[in-house]
Design an enzyme around this catalytic site. Structure first.
Site, PDB file in Angstrom:
ATOM      1  N   GLU A 140      53.689  20.400 -71.148  1.00 12.54           N
ATOM      2  CA  GLU A 140      54.647  20.971 -70.192  1.00 12.54           C
ATOM      3  C   GLU A 140      55.077  22.357 -70.679  1.00 12.54           C
ATOM      4  O   GLU A 140      55.133  22.596 -71.882  1.00 12.54           O
ATOM      5  CB  GLU A 140      55.834  19.984 -70.142  1.00 12.54           C
ATOM      6  N   ASP A 141      55.380  23.251 -69.726  1.00 12.61           N
ATOM      7  CA  ASP A 141      55.801  24.588 -70.137  1.00 12.61           C
ATOM      8  C   ASP A 141      57.214  24.606 -70.713  1.00 12.61           C
ATOM      9  O   ASP A 141      57.452  25.139 -71.790  1.00 12.61           O
ATOM     10  CB  ASP A 141      55.702  25.582 -68.958  1.00 12.61           C
ATOM     11  N   ASP A 144      64.102  21.872 -69.556  1.00  9.43           N
ATOM     12  CA  ASP A 144      65.411  22.479 -69.301  1.00  9.43           C
ATOM     13  C   ASP A 144      66.466  21.381 -69.458  1.00  9.43           C
ATOM     14  O   ASP A 144      66.888  21.080 -70.563  1.00  9.43           O
ATOM     15  CB  ASP A 144      65.372  23.095 -67.897  1.00  9.43           C
ATOM     16  N   PHE A 193      67.069  32.530 -67.864  1.00  5.72           N
ATOM     17  CA  PHE A 193      65.881  32.251 -67.056  1.00  5.72           C
ATOM     18  C   PHE A 193      64.724  33.115 -67.559  1.00  5.72           C
ATOM     19  O   PHE A 193      64.786  34.344 -67.531  1.00  5.72           O
ATOM     20  CB  PHE A 193      66.138  32.489 -65.571  1.00  5.72           C
ATOM     21  N   ARG A 206      53.746  34.702 -63.088  1.00  7.06           N
ATOM     22  CA  ARG A 206      52.799  33.891 -63.864  1.00  7.06           C
ATOM     23  C   ARG A 206      51.746  34.801 -64.508  1.00  7.06           C
ATOM     24  O   ARG A 206      51.124  34.433 -65.498  1.00  7.06           O
ATOM     25  CB  ARG A 206      52.099  32.865 -62.954  1.00  7.06           C
TER      26      ARG A 206
END
Ligand code: HPA
Ligand code: MG
Length: 224
Positions: A140-141, A144, A193, A206
């Site tokens: 997973e990137d 959060d 963010f 991206r």
């Protein structure tokens, strides 16, 4: 395998300003849209090299059983690709054994109004029964709040995999965290963010090499 010691995670502090964007190559179409480079592409690669080594030796020392790596799209695609390249490099360079790897790609969609159901809709894997008995590694990137990952694990565990581990490139320090701690973490980052290296804001960024903090101008420009 012992659970991850958060004190040993590479922490980027809240007051870290990163690097000025004009000292790195940022595409013209994102000029002014990121306030600073938080993690350079080179540092990302160097850290992934160590994560790949940790993952490889954990599985190597545990019987060299096959590993089924699942990429959580779209944000995880670069991390997944670079991580597996590096694990495969280690596989190719050991004469006395290796860890066979298979791959799958999924996207996640939360069920609407079912916060309490604790489930997430997994798109792209038609038959989750194929996970039965496998050693699964979810890639997973970013984690959060951790709520989505808790739901994904909840869903995947229903299909009786032999084991499930999670590797995430970034873990955000946020007061909204569910307390979920992945097995492998690249960087722990401030509650800002971030975009780039396949992480997006409304599908933009991206195509940015470095992980950067989005600017007010970037938020406004790519608002939907
Ligand atoms: N960037 C991109 N996607 C995200 C983030 C972020 O900081 N947090 C959760 N999803
Ligand atoms: Mg993600």
């Amino acid at each position: 395998m012992a659970s991850l010691d958060l004190d040993r995670v590479l922490k980027i502090s809240d007051d870290c300003e990163g690097f000025p964007t004009d000292l790195f190559c940022v595409p013209k179409h994102y000029e002014g849209c990121v306030s600073n480079v938080l993690i350079t592409h080179g540092t990302i690669q160097d850290r992934i090299e160590k994560l790949a080594r940790d993952i490889f030796y954990d599985f190597y020392n545990q019987g060299k059983e096959p590993l089924h790596a699942i990429c959580v799209l779209k944000g995880g695609y670069k991390f997944f690709s670079d991580l597996l390249d590096k694990v495969n490099g280690l596989n190719s360079n050991h004469n006395d054994g290796s860890v066979p790897i298979s791959v799958d790609f999924i996207r996640l969609k939360s069920y609407e109004n079912t916060e309490s159901s604790g489930e997430v809709n997994i798109i792209g894997l038609d038959n989750l029964d194929c996970l039965q008995g496998k050693n699964v590694l979810i890639v997973e990137d970013i984690i959060d709040t951790g709520k989505t990952m808790n739901k994904l694990l909840n869903t995947i565990n229903k299909y009786n995999p032999k084991s499930v581990k999670v590797a995430c490139l970034l873990r955000k320090r946020t007061p909204l965290s569910s307390g979920y701690i992945p097995d492998y973490v690249g960087f722990e980052i401030p509650d800002k963010f971030v975009v780039g290296y396949a992480l997006d804001y409304n599908e933009y960024f991206r195509d940015l090499l470095h992980i950067c903090v989005i600017s007010k101008q970037g938020i406004d420009k790519f608002k939907v």
